[in-house]
Design a protein around this motif. Sequence first.
Motif, PDB file in Angstrom:
ATOM      1  N   ILE A   1     -31.603  -3.757 -51.814  1.00  0.00           N
ATOM      2  CA  ILE A   1     -31.813  -2.301 -51.927  1.00  0.00           C
ATOM      3  C   ILE A   1     -33.271  -1.956 -51.651  1.00  0.00           C
ATOM      4  O   ILE A   1     -33.579  -0.965 -50.976  1.00  0.00           O
ATOM      5  CB  ILE A   1     -31.382  -1.810 -53.326  1.00  0.00           C
ATOM      6  CG1 ILE A   1     -29.874  -2.001 -53.521  1.00  0.00           C
ATOM      7  CG2 ILE A   1     -31.748  -0.336 -53.508  1.00  0.00           C
ATOM      8  CD1 ILE A   1     -29.406  -1.674 -54.927  1.00  0.00           C
ATOM      9  N   SER A   2     -34.183  -2.781 -52.174  1.00  0.00           N
ATOM     10  CA  SER A   2     -35.617  -2.528 -51.941  1.00  0.00           C
ATOM     11  C   SER A   2     -35.946  -2.612 -50.458  1.00  0.00           C
ATOM     12  O   SER A   2     -36.751  -1.820 -49.943  1.00  0.00           O
ATOM     13  CB  SER A   2     -36.467  -3.519 -52.732  1.00  0.00           C
ATOM     14  OG  SER A   2     -36.427  -4.819 -52.170  1.00  0.00           O
TER      15      SER A   2
ATOM     16  N   ALA B   1     -34.849   0.593 -48.901  1.00  0.00           N
ATOM     17  CA  ALA B   1     -35.717   1.691 -49.340  1.00  0.00           C
ATOM     18  C   ALA B   1     -37.080   1.637 -48.660  1.00  0.00           C
ATOM     19  O   ALA B   1     -37.632   2.671 -48.258  1.00  0.00           O
ATOM     20  CB  ALA B   1     -35.887   1.645 -50.863  1.00  0.00           C
TER      21      ALA B   1
ATOM     22  N   MET C   1     -36.807  -1.227 -57.663  1.00  0.00           N
ATOM     23  CA  MET C   1     -35.935  -2.393 -57.473  1.00  0.00           C
ATOM     24  C   MET C   1     -36.701  -3.701 -57.668  1.00  0.00           C
ATOM     25  O   MET C   1     -36.164  -4.681 -58.183  1.00  0.00           O
ATOM     26  CB  MET C   1     -35.296  -2.347 -56.093  1.00  0.00           C
ATOM     27  CG  MET C   1     -34.249  -1.254 -55.919  1.00  0.00           C
ATOM     28  SD  MET C   1     -32.827  -1.451 -57.053  1.00  0.00           S
ATOM     29  CE  MET C   1     -33.256  -0.267 -58.353  1.00  0.00           C
TER      30      MET C   1
END
Length: 238
Positions: free
Chosen positions: A97-98, A101, A156
């Motif tokens: 997820i990081s 992002a 995250m």
Amino acid sequence: MIEEPQLDDTVNKAAYWSAITLFVMVVPSIFLPLDAPEGPFTDRMMWFSSNLGAFIMGWIVQMVAMLTLTAVFAATAWQVRGSRPLSAVIAGIAVLISLVAFIIPKFIAIWSIPQMVGASTSLSANVDVAEQLFQLLNPSLSFSLFTSFDYLGFWMYGVFGLVVAPTLFRLSLSAKIAAVALGLFGLLFHLLFIAVLTGNIVSADIGVVFESIGALLLVSVGGMAVFFRKAIKAGNSA
């Protein structure tokens, strides 16, 4: 099919060289600009038109640094899979997820912002849209759409740190150093998050506070680099 010891060695080598690359990227990142100085909109546009090459290069360096840091953290999650498989999965999801992002604002900085500057300075037909979007994507504002993606990525990282720290602390001394750094980062970032939500930290101070805890990520990478290096040597001598 790749045997697990061979796969471990590949992961360790990739993570080690990613850590080295990350530390190399720190040097140019100190000197390359990531945003125009604060001031009136027209002055910022003039700065961008004169320094666009350095701005793009600065964000390319940030992109490389982010990708190498992602590789180190993904390999760190790999290290805890044996004793804590669920923790490894959660940590891996947080890293993924990081990555998503972080890559969005960096791609915008490299791809979109130069075109917005060009549209504004050349007074093209899309100048109004470009200038509105430029204000929305201001890299210096903690609440801009651009910066919000970055803080999502760091959140995250905080989740990742809290998940892997207990298991890492059971390993070697270098892993313990990384565990302490990651655990502290996770704890302090969530405290910062709560302080922002409750209004105890104003927007102008978020960046300053974050910079004081962001260095813990580099400490964790240093600890894991030593860990990966020793694992590579152990594999070569086996």
